[in-house]
Design a protein around this motif. Structure first.
Motif, PDB file in Angstrom:
ATOM      1  N   PHE A  60       0.818  -1.211   0.000  1.00 32.12           N
ATOM      2  CA  PHE A  60       0.000   0.000   0.000  1.00 32.12           C
ATOM      3  C   PHE A  60       0.856   1.266   0.000  1.00 32.12           C
ATOM      4  CE2 PHE A  60      -3.528  -2.648   1.818  1.00 32.12           C
ATOM      5  CZ  PHE A  60      -4.472  -2.335   0.862  1.00 32.12           C
ATOM      6  N   ASP A  61       1.993   1.217   0.697  1.00 34.40           N
ATOM      7  CA  ASP A  61       2.804   2.425   0.836  1.00 34.40           C
ATOM      8  C   ASP A  61       3.963   2.483  -0.156  1.00 34.40           C
ATOM      9  OD1 ASP A  61       4.273   0.410   2.005  1.00 34.40           O
ATOM     10  OD2 ASP A  61       4.834   1.551   3.789  1.00 34.40           O
ATOM     11  N   THR A  62       3.884   1.726  -1.245  1.00 31.04           N
ATOM     12  CA  THR A  62       4.886   1.858  -2.307  1.00 31.04           C
ATOM     13  C   THR A  62       4.852   3.276  -2.864  1.00 31.04           C
ATOM     14  OG1 THR A  62       4.836  -0.479  -2.930  1.00 31.04           O
ATOM     15  CG2 THR A  62       5.556   1.072  -4.618  1.00 31.04           C
ATOM     16  N   ILE A  63       6.025   3.837  -3.068  1.00 29.81           N
ATOM     17  CA  ILE A  63       6.166   5.179  -3.638  1.00 29.81           C
ATOM     18  C   ILE A  63       6.306   5.050  -5.147  1.00 29.81           C
ATOM     19  CG2 ILE A  63       7.633   7.230  -3.728  1.00 29.81           C
ATOM     20  CD1 ILE A  63       8.465   6.572  -0.814  1.00 29.81           C
ATOM     21  N   TYR A  64       5.522   5.820  -5.889  1.00 32.78           N
ATOM     22  CA  TYR A  64       5.550   5.796  -7.349  1.00 32.78           C
ATOM     23  C   TYR A  64       6.075   7.116  -7.905  1.00 32.78           C
ATOM     24  CZ  TYR A  64       2.830   1.468  -7.702  1.00 32.78           C
ATOM     25  OH  TYR A  64       2.418   0.166  -7.632  1.00 32.78           O
ATOM     26  N   ASP A  65       6.725   7.027  -9.050  1.00 35.09           N
ATOM     27  CA  ASP A  65       7.064   8.217  -9.837  1.00 35.09           C
ATOM     28  C   ASP A  65       5.760   8.680 -10.484  1.00 35.09           C
ATOM     29  OD1 ASP A  65       7.798  10.028 -11.825  1.00 35.09           O
ATOM     30  OD2 ASP A  65       9.529   8.868 -12.495  1.00 35.09           O
ATOM     31  N   LEU A  66       5.221   9.797 -10.012  1.00 37.60           N
ATOM     32  CA  LEU A  66       3.910  10.254 -10.484  1.00 37.60           C
ATOM     33  C   LEU A  66       3.960  10.912 -11.855  1.00 37.60           C
ATOM     34  CD1 LEU A  66       2.208  11.681  -7.265  1.00 37.60           C
ATOM     35  CD2 LEU A  66       2.267   9.333  -8.131  1.00 37.60           C
ATOM     36  N   ALA A  67       5.169  11.197 -12.361  1.00 30.62           N
ATOM     37  CA  ALA A  67       5.330  11.762 -13.702  1.00 30.62           C
ATOM     38  C   ALA A  67       4.500  13.044 -13.845  1.00 30.62           C
ATOM     39  CB  ALA A  67       4.977  10.715 -14.755  1.00 30.62           C
ATOM     40  N   SER A  68       3.617  13.099 -14.843  1.00 30.84           N
ATOM     41  CA  SER A  68       2.912  14.355 -15.136  1.00 30.84           C
ATOM     42  C   SER A  68       1.825  14.713 -14.133  1.00 30.84           C
ATOM     43  CB  SER A  68       2.320  14.314 -16.548  1.00 30.84           C
ATOM     44  OG  SER A  68       3.342  14.515 -17.499  1.00 30.84           O
ATOM     45  N   LEU A  69       1.552  13.865 -13.151  1.00 27.14           N
ATOM     46  CA  LEU A  69       0.675  14.321 -12.066  1.00 27.14           C
ATOM     47  C   LEU A  69       1.327  15.473 -11.313  1.00 27.14           C
ATOM     48  CD1 LEU A  69      -0.952  11.131 -10.480  1.00 27.14           C
ATOM     49  CD2 LEU A  69      -1.790  12.599 -12.293  1.00 27.14           C
ATOM     50  N   THR A  70       2.638  15.642 -11.502  1.00 23.77           N
ATOM     51  CA  THR A  70       3.335  16.810 -10.962  1.00 23.77           C
ATOM     52  C   THR A  70       2.687  18.102 -11.457  1.00 23.77           C
ATOM     53  OG1 THR A  70       5.401  15.532 -11.033  1.00 23.77           O
ATOM     54  CG2 THR A  70       5.612  17.918 -10.759  1.00 23.77           C
ATOM     55  N   LYS A  71       2.217  18.099 -12.694  1.00 24.22           N
ATOM     56  CA  LYS A  71       1.656  19.323 -13.286  1.00 24.22           C
ATOM     57  C   LYS A  71       0.514  19.891 -12.449  1.00 24.22           C
ATOM     58  CE  LYS A  71       2.880  18.387 -18.166  1.00 24.22           C
ATOM     59  NZ  LYS A  71       3.512  17.051 -18.117  1.00 24.22           N
ATOM     60  N   PRO A  72      -0.572  19.138 -12.206  1.00 15.29           N
ATOM     61  CA  PRO A  72      -1.646  19.728 -11.393  1.00 15.29           C
ATOM     62  C   PRO A  72      -1.362  19.709  -9.894  1.00 15.29           C
ATOM     63  CG  PRO A  72      -2.284  17.541 -12.116  1.00 15.29           C
ATOM     64  CD  PRO A  72      -0.990  17.851 -12.804  1.00 15.29           C
ATOM     65  N   LEU A  73      -0.748  18.626  -9.395  1.00 15.23           N
ATOM     66  CA  LEU A  73      -0.630  18.449  -7.952  1.00 15.23           C
ATOM     67  C   LEU A  73       0.404  19.368  -7.317  1.00 15.23           C
ATOM     68  CD1 LEU A  73      -0.899  14.568  -7.558  1.00 15.23           C
ATOM     69  CD2 LEU A  73      -2.719  16.282  -7.470  1.00 15.23           C
ATOM     70  N   VAL A  74       1.378  19.819  -8.088  1.00 12.43           N
ATOM     71  CA  VAL A  74       2.374  20.756  -7.564  1.00 12.43           C
ATOM     72  C   VAL A  74       2.296  22.095  -8.297  1.00 12.43           C
ATOM     73  CG1 VAL A  74       4.846  21.241  -7.297  1.00 12.43           C
ATOM     74  CG2 VAL A  74       3.947  18.990  -6.705  1.00 12.43           C
ATOM     75  N   THR A  75       2.608  22.097  -9.584  1.00 13.52           N
ATOM     76  CA  THR A  75       2.698  23.365 -10.322  1.00 13.52           C
ATOM     77  C   THR A  75       1.342  24.059 -10.409  1.00 13.52           C
ATOM     78  OG1 THR A  75       4.469  22.336 -11.598  1.00 13.52           O
ATOM     79  CG2 THR A  75       3.550  24.402 -12.440  1.00 13.52           C
ATOM     80  N   GLY A  76       0.308  23.316 -10.777  1.00 12.79           N
ATOM     81  CA  GLY A  76      -1.018  23.911 -10.859  1.00 12.79           C
ATOM     82  C   GLY A  76      -1.509  24.413  -9.516  1.00 12.79           C
ATOM     83  N   SER A 259       5.297   9.865  -4.851  1.00 12.57           N
ATOM     84  CA  SER A 259       4.380   9.778  -3.710  1.00 12.57           C
ATOM     85  C   SER A 259       3.722   8.408  -3.675  1.00 12.57           C
ATOM     86  CB  SER A 259       3.309  10.871  -3.786  1.00 12.57           C
ATOM     87  OG  SER A 259       2.546  10.930  -2.590  1.00 12.57           O
ATOM     88  N   THR A 260       3.040   8.148  -2.579  1.00 15.50           N
ATOM     89  CA  THR A 260       2.198   6.961  -2.442  1.00 15.50           C
ATOM     90  C   THR A 260       0.774   7.305  -2.869  1.00 15.50           C
ATOM     91  OG1 THR A 260       1.506   7.479  -0.193  1.00 15.50           O
ATOM     92  CG2 THR A 260       3.584   6.267  -0.444  1.00 15.50           C
TER      93      THR A 260
END
Length: 379
Positions: A60-76, A259-260
């Motif tokens: 459940f707590d595996t960390i994934y490379d979120l790739a382009s989810l960075t766009k809305p979740l951080v930059t946006g 993130s997880t």
């Protein structure tokens, strides 16, 4: 706030479906979280997060490379906070903040057009080649590219637009993007497994990605971008998969976030007016508004809307739901009206020869199964 994994109830239909796709070779692992009104209803971890160089069972707590989810979740999200505070105006010219864009064809490109992928900037270019491996030249290299479309006339999904937004945030604040994210998002939400540039000690808890950068190498060759000597050859595991983000130090406006599933949920909740601790309710409502009416996609600030034809939302999410995909095999969709969040994290680029599996149909079916399961659970 405890954002760690808790005892969860898998949904049999969702878990069975994703297990079948693992067996078919679409991806080696998957973690899903389905939540309503801020609470997790269904969740499961399936497959193996690593197959090469050795096998690691997924958790459940595996960390994934979120790739382009960075766009809305951080930059946006960081841009929305500055729009809310009056530090950014959506229709202000990018050139006002980045002088590199003060040129005839780009001086009228706006913040809104970058956020809605209507700036006309190309989708992707190997910035490490264009700049001769000099990160400080990146903003100028992007500004020097020919536009694909007149700004504001066509949606063309662009990594380069969000790379530019990352630079813009750094210029106006005087802080690195990773520092802004840590201070304004991760620390406030008490996220412990959400980060850029994971340290080596975390590697075995991270889902692995592609062996080398063969996919990007092929794209660069197809556009005859030029020779590059520093292609990665090893299993990309615990470092960002995206080549431009790696070149820019591991944290960029378009990619780099790890993130997880559970902590991704905590960030996703910040886009819901009923649960956001980082944005005002009126700001959250902007993400449901189609800011590209009559164009080829329905886009809001940083997100695609479900009314877009063939979006990965599928047929069962309301049209004003908004979401995003990540190249590594991740996705996050938010049904704001019903306060539902759907997160699916996979590592489809790992232990697979090109071409990678197109999992858009998997994403749509996941949303359909999850929506049906929520409806049945609540009835």
């Amino acid at each position: 706030m405890d954002n760690g994994p808790k005892p969860m109830f898998p949904n049999p239909e969702i878990s069975r479906f994703l297990s079948e796709r693992i067996d078919k070779g679409d991806f080696p692992s998957a973690v899903y979280v389905v939540a309503q009104k801020g609470e997790v209803v269904f969740a499961d971890a399936l497959g193996h997060s690593v197959l090469e160089p050795y096998r690691i069972v997924n958790k459940f707590d595996t960390i994934y490379d979120l790739a382009s989810l960075t766009k809305p979740l951080v930059t946006g999200l960081l841009c929305a906070r500055r729009i809310e505070a009056g530090e950014l105006t959506p229709d202000s010219a990018v050139a006002h903040y980045l002088p590199e864009f003060d040129r005839t064809d780009k001086q009228m490109i706006t913040i809104r057009e970058l956020l809605t992928h209507t700036s006309g900037l190309p989708a992707w270019r190997p910035l490490y080649i264009l700049t001769e491996n000099e990160p400080d030249r990146t903003a100028g290299a992007i500004a020097n590219l020919d536009l694909e479309n007149k700004p504001g006339t066509h949606v063309l999904y662009s990594d380069l637009g969000f790379v530019t937004l990352g630079f813009l945030l750094e210029r106006i604040t005087g802080h690195r993007l990773s520092e802004l994210a840590q201070q304004e998002i991760f620390d406030v939400l008490k996220l412990k497994q959400t980060l850029f540039n994971p340290v080596l000690a975390l590697q075995t808890g991270i889902a692995a990605s592609e062996t080398g950068n063969e996919y990007e190498h092929d794209m660069a060759d197809q556009m005859e971008a030029g020779h590059y000597r520093e292609w990665r050859q090893h299993v990309i595991w615990g470092e960002v998969h995206d080549g431009n983000a790696y070149f820019l130090g591991g944290a960029a406006g378009h990619a780099g976030l790890f993130s997880t599933a559970f902590e991704t949920l905590q960030i996703a909740k910040q886009f819901l007016s009923a649960s956001s601790r980082l944005l005002k309710p009126a700001t959250c409502e902007m993400f449901r508004v189609n800011m590209t009416p009559d164009l080829n996609e329905a886009r809001s600030l940083g997100w695609q809307l479900a009314e877009t034809k063939d979006s990965t939302a599928g047929p069962d999410l309301p049209k004003d739901s908004f979401g995003h995909n990540g190249f590594t095999g991740t996705s996050c969709w938010i049904d704001s009206g019903n306060e539902r969040i759907y997160i699916l994290l996979t590592n489809r680029t790992h232990a697979r020869k090109l071409p990678f599996s197109n999992i858009n149909a998997v994403r749509r079916e996941f949303h359909t199964l999850a929506t049906d399961a929520l409806d049945a659970y609540l009835s």
